[in-house]
Write an enzyme that holds these catalytic residues in place. Structure first.
Site, mmCIF file in Angstrom:
data_model
loop_
_atom_site.group_PDB
_atom_site.id
_atom_site.type_symbol
_atom_site.label_atom_id
_atom_site.label_comp_id
_atom_site.label_asym_id
_atom_site.label_seq_id
_atom_site.Cartn_x
_atom_site.Cartn_y
_atom_site.Cartn_z
ATOM 1 N N ASP A 72 -20.044 11.596 24.898
ATOM 2 C CA ASP A 72 -19.008 10.721 25.463
ATOM 3 C C ASP A 72 -17.699 10.839 24.672
ATOM 4 O O ASP A 72 -16.653 10.386 25.139
ATOM 5 C CB ASP A 72 -19.467 9.251 25.386
ATOM 6 C CG ASP A 72 -19.960 8.725 26.722
ATOM 7 O OD1 ASP A 72 -19.500 9.222 27.761
ATOM 8 O OD2 ASP A 72 -20.794 7.798 26.703
ATOM 9 N N LYS B 3 -25.442 10.414 36.934
ATOM 10 C CA LYS B 3 -25.424 11.392 35.836
ATOM 11 C C LYS B 3 -26.752 12.160 35.783
ATOM 12 O O LYS B 3 -26.779 13.380 35.634
ATOM 13 C CB LYS B 3 -25.151 10.682 34.499
ATOM 14 C CG LYS B 3 -23.716 10.162 34.395
ATOM 15 C CD LYS B 3 -23.485 9.221 33.208
ATOM 16 C CE LYS B 3 -22.078 8.625 33.269
ATOM 17 N NZ LYS B 3 -21.785 7.643 32.217
ATOM 18 N N GLN C 154 -24.815 3.901 27.917
ATOM 19 C CA GLN C 154 -23.947 3.436 29.005
ATOM 20 C C GLN C 154 -23.306 2.100 28.628
ATOM 21 O O GLN C 154 -23.976 1.173 28.157
ATOM 22 C CB GLN C 154 -24.762 3.313 30.303
ATOM 23 C CG GLN C 154 -23.949 2.989 31.547
ATOM 24 C CD GLN C 154 -22.962 4.083 31.945
ATOM 25 O OE1 GLN C 154 -23.155 5.257 31.661
ATOM 26 N NE2 GLN C 154 -21.886 3.703 32.599
HETATM 27 N N1 GUN Z 1 -19.049 3.073 31.334
HETATM 28 C C1 GUN Z 1 -17.998 3.414 32.123
HETATM 29 N N2 GUN Z 1 -17.582 4.668 31.842
HETATM 30 C C2 GUN Z 1 -18.391 5.132 30.864
HETATM 31 C C3 GUN Z 1 -18.472 6.368 30.179
HETATM 32 O O1 GUN Z 1 -17.695 7.312 30.375
HETATM 33 N N3 GUN Z 1 -19.443 6.458 29.238
HETATM 34 C C4 GUN Z 1 -20.301 5.446 28.966
HETATM 35 N N4 GUN Z 1 -21.212 5.621 28.022
HETATM 36 N N5 GUN Z 1 -20.246 4.273 29.598
HETATM 37 C C5 GUN Z 1 -19.304 4.128 30.544
#
Ligand code: GUN
Length: 292
Positions: free
Chosen positions: A120, A53, A97
């Protein structure tokens, strides 16, 4: 033979578009989007995702901040970090995350994020807005799937869409979005799950199948009708000694046989997966515009 829905290409197209938009914003003296990510602990997969990311931000000219916290971080300490990002006017959007260490209550953490910075789309306020069809941040995977459907101009109106799996981050929101009164949507949706009795029968009636189960090669050719559209969200590592890294990635669909019957199909890898980062970046751009 199906048309392969090339998520990798769509994802790169979106990132190119965002990169152009950043350049135009710079020229006009507008704020450059700034995404922050909080990573707690040292889970290998989470580190990989977060790094990807941050890298994507750099590629398209966004600013990024990575907040790394140790596994022993308390819930209170994490909420305090979130408060800092909530109040920091330089940060347009941020994510925490997941998964979090077991001693931390995930819902409590999500609910402490300012919904206007929740890129998110996990905060209950944003989930509620999504359910009502109001403008909001859509979670990365559903957003990515909608974008693939739009860019390949796949017809969804009046189609029977079977969603397999009811997770909060994929199946459940997908079932709501595909039924909404705008494109891509207006489908007749069936949400199936572990207690569904006649899954094969339902799948055989489906024009579109969105599967997010995490069971490798679960969906086989005898379960689908001709010309079905297949969106495969599953991605499981299967040990494979012939590979340098010792594994291969397998989706929830038995690709080789289903592909022969489908009209469109997402591959694994290279389908839905690459779209998730672009979704997050799109949300961050929107957050920057909304919070100005
Ligand atoms: N862990 C797996 N997918 C995601 C996501 O889309 N966002 C976040 N914050 N954690 C994740």
């Amino acid at each position: 033979m199906a048309i392969i829905l090339d998520g990798k290409k769509v994802s790169l197209d979106i990132q190119d578009e965002l990169k152009e938009e950043v350049i135009r914003r710079k020229e006009k003296g507008k704020k450059i989007p700034h995404l922050a990510a909080i990573l707690v602990g040292d889970d290998g997969a989470s580190i990989t995702y977060v790094n990807a990311k941050v890298k994507a931000c750099e590629r398209i000219g966004f600013k990024s901040t990575l907040v790394k916290l140790p596994e022993i971080t308390t819930e209170k300490e994490l909420v305090a970090e979130i408060q800092k990002l909530n109040e920091d006017i330089k940060i347009d959007g941020f994510i925490v995350q997941l998964p979090l260490p077991k001693h931390i209550n995930e819902q409590k953490i999500i609910q402490s994020i300012n919904p206007k910075k929740d890129v998110d789309g996990f905060h209950p306020q944003n989930v509620g807005r999504m359910a009502l069809g109001l403008k909001t941040f859509l979670p990365a995977t559903p957003n990515g799937i909608l974008e693939i459907i739009k860019r390949y101009k796949i017809d969804t109106v009046g189609k029977h869409c079977v969603v397999i799996g009811r997770s909060h981050i994929v199946g459940s929101p997908m079932s709501i979005l595909m039924g909404q009164n705008y494109y891509p949507g207006n489908a007749t949706v069936t949400l199936t799950h572990s207690r569904t009795k006649n899954l094969k029968e339902l799948c055989l009636q489906a024009d579109i199948i969105i599967i997010a189960l995490g069971k490798p090669e679960f969906l086989t050719a005898d379960m689908v009708k001709d010309d079905v559209v297949i969106i495969d969200v599953g991605i499981t590592r299967i040990p494979d000694e012939s590979k340098k890294n010792g594994y291969r990635l397998v989706g929830d669909v038995k690709f080789d046989e289903v592909e022969k019957k489908a009209s469109y199909i997402t591959p694994v890898p290279g389908g839905v997966g690459p779209m998730t980062i672009s979704s997050l970046l799109m949300n961050t751009m929107n957050a920057t515009k909304l919070n100005k």
